[in-house]
Design a protein around this motif. Structure first.
Motif, PDB file in Angstrom:
ATOM      1  N   THR A 107       0.822  -1.220   0.000  1.00  0.00           N
ATOM      2  CA  THR A 107       0.000   0.000   0.000  1.00  0.00           C
ATOM      3  C   THR A 107       0.850   1.261   0.000  1.00  0.00           C
ATOM      4  O   THR A 107       0.572   2.214  -0.718  1.00  0.00           O
ATOM      5  N   LEU A 108       1.882   1.261   0.836  1.00  0.00           N
ATOM      6  CA  LEU A 108       2.689   2.467   0.962  1.00  0.00           C
ATOM      7  C   LEU A 108       3.575   2.700  -0.261  1.00  0.00           C
ATOM      8  O   LEU A 108       4.271   3.702  -0.342  1.00  0.00           O
TER       9      LEU A 108
ATOM     10  N   ARG B  61       4.433  15.084  -2.381  1.00  0.00           N
ATOM     11  CA  ARG B  61       3.583  15.873  -1.478  1.00  0.00           C
ATOM     12  C   ARG B  61       4.478  16.771  -0.639  1.00  0.00           C
ATOM     13  O   ARG B  61       5.616  16.416  -0.355  1.00  0.00           O
TER      14      ARG B  61
ATOM     15  N   GLY C 229      -2.686  10.335   2.232  1.00  0.00           N
ATOM     16  CA  GLY C 229      -2.529   9.271   1.254  1.00  0.00           C
ATOM     17  C   GLY C 229      -3.633   9.249   0.233  1.00  0.00           C
ATOM     18  O   GLY C 229      -3.379   9.090  -0.955  1.00  0.00           O
ATOM     19  N   GLY C 230      -4.854   9.429   0.681  1.00  0.00           N
ATOM     20  CA  GLY C 230      -5.966   9.237  -0.233  1.00  0.00           C
ATOM     21  C   GLY C 230      -6.514  10.505  -0.844  1.00  0.00           C
ATOM     22  O   GLY C 230      -7.385  10.448  -1.694  1.00  0.00           O
ATOM     23  N   ASN C 231      -5.998  11.639  -0.409  1.00  0.00           N
ATOM     24  CA  ASN C 231      -6.599  12.877  -0.891  1.00  0.00           C
ATOM     25  C   ASN C 231      -5.956  13.344  -2.182  1.00  0.00           C
ATOM     26  O   ASN C 231      -4.776  13.152  -2.420  1.00  0.00           O
ATOM     27  N   GLU C 232      -6.762  13.974  -2.993  1.00  0.00           N
ATOM     28  CA  GLU C 232      -6.213  14.680  -4.134  1.00  0.00           C
ATOM     29  C   GLU C 232      -5.294  15.763  -3.585  1.00  0.00           C
ATOM     30  O   GLU C 232      -5.565  16.337  -2.534  1.00  0.00           O
TER      31      GLU C 232
ATOM     32  N   GLN D 168       1.914  -1.504  11.786  1.00  0.00           N
ATOM     33  CA  GLN D 168       2.324  -2.135  10.527  1.00  0.00           C
ATOM     34  C   GLN D 168       3.544  -1.438   9.939  1.00  0.00           C
ATOM     35  O   GLN D 168       4.444  -2.090   9.386  1.00  0.00           O
TER      36      GLN D 168
ATOM     37  N   LEU E 269      -2.472   6.109  -4.843  1.00  0.00           N
ATOM     38  CA  LEU E 269      -3.193   6.285  -3.585  1.00  0.00           C
ATOM     39  C   LEU E 269      -4.204   7.417  -3.671  1.00  0.00           C
ATOM     40  O   LEU E 269      -5.274   7.370  -3.089  1.00  0.00           O
ATOM     41  N   ARG E 270      -3.806   8.448  -4.411  1.00  0.00           N
ATOM     42  CA  ARG E 270      -4.687   9.618  -4.460  1.00  0.00           C
ATOM     43  C   ARG E 270      -6.041   9.261  -5.043  1.00  0.00           C
ATOM     44  O   ARG E 270      -7.047   9.831  -4.675  1.00  0.00           O
TER      45      ARG E 270
ATOM     46  N   TYR F 170       0.099   9.540   6.576  1.00  0.00           N
ATOM     47  CA  TYR F 170      -0.375   8.642   5.526  1.00  0.00           C
ATOM     48  C   TYR F 170      -1.903   8.658   5.441  1.00  0.00           C
ATOM     49  O   TYR F 170      -2.484   8.799   4.359  1.00  0.00           O
TER      50      TYR F 170
ATOM     51  N   GLY G  95      -7.545   6.092  -2.497  1.00  0.00           N
ATOM     52  CA  GLY G  95      -7.818   6.379  -1.093  1.00  0.00           C
ATOM     53  C   GLY G  95      -7.032   5.467  -0.192  1.00  0.00           C
ATOM     54  O   GLY G  95      -6.478   4.444  -0.630  1.00  0.00           O
ATOM     55  N   VAL G  96      -6.957   5.860   1.061  1.00  0.00           N
ATOM     56  CA  VAL G  96      -6.152   5.092   2.000  1.00  0.00           C
ATOM     57  C   VAL G  96      -6.917   3.867   2.477  1.00  0.00           C
ATOM     58  O   VAL G  96      -8.133   3.783   2.370  1.00  0.00           O
ATOM     59  N   ARG G  97      -6.167   2.878   2.949  1.00  0.00           N
ATOM     60  CA  ARG G  97      -6.799   1.702   3.532  1.00  0.00           C
ATOM     61  C   ARG G  97      -5.907   1.215   4.662  1.00  0.00           C
ATOM     62  O   ARG G  97      -4.736   1.632   4.770  1.00  0.00           O
TER      63      ARG G  97
ATOM     64  N   THR H 101      -2.069   1.100  11.925  1.00  0.00           N
ATOM     65  CA  THR H 101      -1.218   1.509  10.810  1.00  0.00           C
ATOM     66  C   THR H 101       0.206   1.767  11.292  1.00  0.00           C
ATOM     67  O   THR H 101       1.185   1.356  10.654  1.00  0.00           O
TER      68      THR H 101
ATOM     69  N   LEU I 185       9.844   5.109   2.688  1.00  0.00           N
ATOM     70  CA  LEU I 185       8.755   4.617   1.857  1.00  0.00           C
ATOM     71  C   LEU I 185       8.385   5.699   0.857  1.00  0.00           C
ATOM     72  O   LEU I 185       8.464   6.879   1.165  1.00  0.00           O
TER      73      LEU I 185
ATOM     74  N   THR J   5       5.561   6.581  -0.243  1.00  0.00           N
ATOM     75  CA  THR J   5       4.122   6.842  -0.196  1.00  0.00           C
ATOM     76  C   THR J   5       3.725   8.275  -0.542  1.00  0.00           C
ATOM     77  O   THR J   5       2.769   8.498  -1.274  1.00  0.00           O
TER      78      THR J   5
ATOM     79  N   LEU K 262      -3.381  -0.909   6.632  1.00  0.00           N
ATOM     80  CA  LEU K 262      -2.227  -1.668   6.157  1.00  0.00           C
ATOM     81  C   LEU K 262      -2.316  -3.105   6.642  1.00  0.00           C
ATOM     82  O   LEU K 262      -2.922  -3.399   7.657  1.00  0.00           O
ATOM     83  N   GLU K 263      -1.685  -4.010   5.881  1.00  0.00           N
ATOM     84  CA  GLU K 263      -1.600  -5.396   6.323  1.00  0.00           C
ATOM     85  C   GLU K 263      -0.143  -5.749   6.564  1.00  0.00           C
ATOM     86  O   GLU K 263       0.752  -5.016   6.152  1.00  0.00           O
TER      87      GLU K 263
END
Lengths: 434, 198, 307
Positions: free
Chosen positions: B88-89, C44, C302-305, C25, B94-95, C298, B98-100, C22, C38, C40, B102-103
């Motif tokens: 994931t990282l 940004r 991470g998920g944002n525009e 992990q 990701l943008r 993160y 979206g985030v999720r 998170t 990382l 990620t 982590l495993e």
């Protein structure tokens, strides 16, 4: 001078009647009046009230003309239905000499929208150290009767006693900003559940109540008049009730914002809600409304406090305290007192015109009197209110030079349609005439 | 199973692989992995299996890697190292996605240096997950070589990436979705093709 | 997750657990690796906007952002346009115009991050505002407790010291309550806020009575200046009544841990032998701070525009 025939207004919310205004005075009130040459003002459905009197207005001139001037503040006042406002002394320079109060008074006369009645500082430079020349201000053209260090408390008890005594000589009154400064160092908001959570230094109710308790004892002891500015707590109402029952010559005012808003407004840290004294709890709001309804609190006073954008668009702690009030005062009173059944229209006239004028000694000035009843022979100071219209407050459309209205986006009842100062319309159809 | 002689066409939505099909495909892939391991160092006593590391890409690549290892052990008697690498990282999308949560990322104690790493995933689509996994591997060690095993290859690659071991090739349209369900994560073994909801 | 992390109340139990998981992990993924980086948040930009000196918090956020490959700009009030009188709003708009995706803000005024959040489109992370909150400190504290004790539900936490002025206490009370811990605050009454009755905590003035029942003792920094404002009579009396020394540490249960957000006043609220004991998590807290802040960045970015 143009004469006016106001058709179909409801004096004090009563039966419709015509009001004939000639030569600055109310000539007649009755059914189906007519007058040749008089300009007819259609006031069907509008409520007629005596022109409002504000005991507590910050006009910022001289010194902060970027926030407000006597002229812009006067226009805001007229649009709010006021015909007289007391201009607070914390200007720059401070209104602590005859020269400054006369300057403010003259600026008010030039603006010509309301009678601007200067308040004199109690102490030189509002520093709380020695008395300003109170007598000179009283004897000046500004005819000062209300003295206040507002913004600061006259906290020295001996100095307060002397001030109370001294102004008796010219029937003056000391208007105290009740705040024990040692209890409010760094204070940002009402001290309670919310301040604890928001991490803002608390302003305890006891800091106000301790000064009121002290001052009513002092006023009683020396037999002087005391006026308490912007009462904000339930405990203060209790103290005032007790003092009045003992015959102390004490009067008090409450602001519109303390009748409507609570410390919940501090959530989000928008400093437009930062004010001194701070917004309190709902319990305090209810006690203030009850106190105003039963007359323990004599008057509504706006504490209209314009601030430039940069003084409000900041961190909470850095922002200056204070909020606009003139243009929405009557609407807030309608919402909190009339629509709740706590006051009728005569009661509104009493708390917003008759009693504040009496406290400021404006009732017995002949042609220049304020707070007089709507009756033939009286100076034609009056407003006409549309009670049914609800208006959403847009700070950008206010007449004040500043924008720090706590009511932005809020819908409030009532709209001042016309205002007359000594028979001259200062507001017609919701617009200032000059 | 479809014969390779049949022309590529979009499958009718529905079950693509049944539970029994999944088991058969996994077994076949396990055999292919055993054969490949034997080519790492011909003549090695354990058939090269000690140099093999199966690294599953969560979510469903992880149990799939464990299954493959279990089948290899069943066929050969030799245990194979298994790990997981959460990518994931390392994703570059990701943008949009979206985030999720982590495993885990867990590598065998022996690490991955100088070994044959086989990345295991359930579905190969754009190739972006594999690219992210390759980036993650680069930070985790220096394998001798890296290969890729997927249960389903549905096409529509956006990167120059291909799988070394494919359970089933499924030509799909972009609007379709391929869903792999495994007992470990979903309570049932099956592969479904659905039309994406509008 | 909300777009900003302004206070602990922005996190419900699910969000808070997601941050902690998170972080765990990330910790595990990076453990023992040579390359602790990382990709990620490549591309940004994270701005550290610090109006107060706080080297440790700034470095922790800086490291977190850099390990996620974000570009980091450190903007401190000293020697900048801020010291020339630029307003918070103008500074915020300037940083936004430069393309910042997140602003990590430390400010002496309570609520400053809330104001900032009204003016920028990117995410705002509160790195400590006045006497209000310091949510990432609470997250790293919760992470440390969970790591040491294996759980948070039902854990009994004593927070000891200047609760009135402590942003760490406010964030911890809220977050630990959200996560199911039982919090007792211990302080002289002068250092507890009026209104604490509405907090989800027990209140005690007696440290010795609380210690035997505590799984976690969190000592807050007490500033000697408070003495001059008569919050307590003397540093010696404070230390005697509310300091954690070796004798008091002996009253703790076998597995109980001692925490401190730092910087410590050794000899005031905490004795050196306590700070250096095996119960102390003070060094772990610092390390965990980086992982937790990576998780926060993160999850927020991470998920944002991009802004």
């Amino acid at each position: 001078m143009t004469n006016h025939l106001i058709k179909g207004a409801r004096p004090y919310g009563g039966e419709p009647a015509d009001i004939l205004v000639t030569d600055g005075r109310i000539a007649a009130i009755g059914d189906s009046l007519s007058a040749t040459g008089a300009e007819v003002v259609d006031a069907a459905g509008l409520i007629a009230l005596p022109g409002l009197v504000d005991l507590h207005t910050h006009l910022r001139e001289p010194g902060r003309e970027d926030a407000e001037t006597v002229e812009t503040g006067s226009r805001a006042a007229a649009l709010g239905g006021f015909t007289a406002v007391h201009a607070m002394a914390n200007t720059d320079p401070v209104a602590d000499t005859a020269g400054v109060v006369e300057q403010v008074w003259r600026l008010g006369e030039q603006a010509g929208l309301v009678d601007v009645v200067p308040v004199g500082a109690v102490t030189v430079g509002l520093k709380g150290e020695r008395l300003a020349e109170l007598g000179a201000m009283a004897d000046s053209a500004a005819r000062v009767r209300v003295f206040s260090d507002d913004g600061h408390c006259v906290s020295d008890p001996a100095l307060m006693r002397r001030a109370l005594e001294y102004v008796k000589a010219f029937d003056g009154v000391v208007a105290q900003h009740a705040e024990e400064p040692r209890l409010t160092a760094g204070a940002q908001m009402h001290e309670g559940d919310r301040s604890a959570r928001l991490g803002l230094t608390g302003w305890p109710a006891a800091a106000e109540e301790a000064i009121i308790a002290r001052d009513v004892l002092l006023a009683g002891h020396v037999g002087a008049r005391l006026h308490v500015c912007h009462v904000s707590t339930a405990g203060s109402v209790e103290l005032l009730r007790w003092a009045k029952s003992r015959g102390v010559q004490v009067t008090a005012e409450v602001t519109p914002h303390h009748l409507l808003l609570t410390d919940a407004c501090a959530e989000g840290y928008d400093p437009v809600f930062k004010v001194n004294p701070p917004l309190r709890t709902d319990e305090d709001v209810q006690a203030l409304r009850a106190g105003l309804a039963d007359g323990t609190i004599d008057a509504v006073a706006t504490d209209h406090a314009p601030h430039a954008v940069e003084d409000k668009e900041s961190e909470w702690a850095q922002a200056r305290p204070g909020m606009l009030g003139l243009e929405q005062a009557l609407s807030v009173v309608v919402e909190t007192m009339v629509e709740t059944g706590l006051l009728d229209w005569a009661g509104v006239a009493d708390r917003m015109s008759v009693r504040p004028a009496a406290i400021g000694r404006l009732s017995g000035l002949g042609d220049r009197s304020h707070g007089r009843p709507l009756a033939p022979g009286e100076p034609a100071n009056l407003l006409l209110l549309d009670p049914t219209t609800r208006v959403t407050v847009d700070p950008a459309s206010l007449a004040s030079r500043s924008r720090n209205s706590p009511y932005a986006g809020r819908e409030l009842p009532g709209r001042v349609v016309h205002t007359f100062l000594r028979g001259v319309p200062t507001v017609l159809d919701g617009k200032a005439t000059r | 199973m479809a014969s390779s002689a049949e022309p590529a066409r979009e499958p009718v939505p529905g079950a693509l692989l049944s539970s029994a099909d999944v088991a058969r495909v996994v077994d076949r892939m396990a055999h292919q992995l055993i054969e490949r391991a034997a080519t790492i160092e011909p003549g090695a006593p354990d058939g090269g299996l000690s140099d093999l590391v199966l690294v599953g890409i969560p979510t469903r690549g992880a149990p799939l890697a464990r299954r493959l290892a279990a089948r290899i052990e069943a066929f050969t008697g030799t245990a194979v190292d298994v790990g997981t690498a959460d990518i994931t990282l390392y994703r570059d999308d990701l943008r949009r996605r979206g985030v999720r949560a982590l495993e885990p990322t867990v590598l065998p104690d022996a690490g991955i240096d100088d070994r044959l790493v086989v990345l295991v995933d359930d579905v190969l689509f754009s190739g972006r997950s594999v690219r992210a996994a390759l980036d993650a591997l680069r930070d985790l060690g220096r394998p001798r070589s890296v290969q890729l095993a997927v249960l389903v290859d549905r096409g529509h690659r956006e990167l120059p990436i291909r799988a070394d071991f494919v359970g089933k090739n499924v030509p799909t349209s972009r609007s379709q979705q391929v869903r792999v369900h495994l007992t470990e994560t979903d309570g049932v073994d099956e592969v479904l093709v659905t039309e994406a909801a509008e | 997750m909300k777009r900003h992390l302004l206070e602990a109340a922005d996190l419900d139990r699910g969000d808070a657990t997601l941050v902690l998981d998170t972080a765990a992990q990330i910790d595990q993924a990076l453990a023992g690796r040579e390359v602790k980086k990382l990709p990620t948040l490549r591309g940004r930009t994270v701005v550290n906007l610090f109006y107060e000196d706080s080297t440790r918090t700034r470095i922790s956020f800086e490291l977190a952002a850099k390990r996620l490959s974000a570009d980091v700009i450190n903007f401190s009030a000293k020697g900048s346009s801020v010291s020339k009188g630029e307003s918070l709003k103008d500074t915020a708009l300037t940083l936004e115009a430069m393309g910042s995706d997140a602003i990590v803000v430390r400010h002496s005024a309570s609520g400053a991050p809330h104001r900032l959040a009204n003016w920028v489109r990117g995410s705002v992370v509160n790195a400590g505002d006045g006497t209000h909150e310091h949510p990432t400190q609470a997250l790293l504290d919760a992470y440390t407790i969970r790591q040491r004790l294996g759980r948070l539900e039902g854990v009994r936490v004593a927070i000891v010291g200047d609760v009135l002025h402590s942003r760490v206490a406010r964030s911890n009370v809220r977050l630990l309550h959200t996560l199911g811990a039982e919090v007792t605050v211990v302080a002289p009454p002068t250092l507890l806020p009026v209104g604490i009755g509405t907090w989800p905590v027990e209140v005690s003035y007696d440290l010795d009575a609380v210690l035997p029942k505590a799984d976690v003792v969190m000592m807050l920094r007490v500033q000697a200046e408070r003495m001059n404002a008569s919050f307590f009579p003397s540093a010696r009396e404070y230390s005697r009544r509310y300091g954690l020394d070796a004798r008091r540490m002996g009253a703790l249960g076998d597995d109980a841990i001692v925490m401190h957000p730092g910087p410590m006043n050794r000899g005031m609220e905490i004795a050196a032998e306590v700070a250096d004991s095996v119960r102390s998590t003070i060094v772990e807290q610092v390390g965990n701070g980086v992982s937790v802040r990576m998780a926060v960045l993160y999850l927020l970015l991470g998920g944002n525009e991009p802004a």
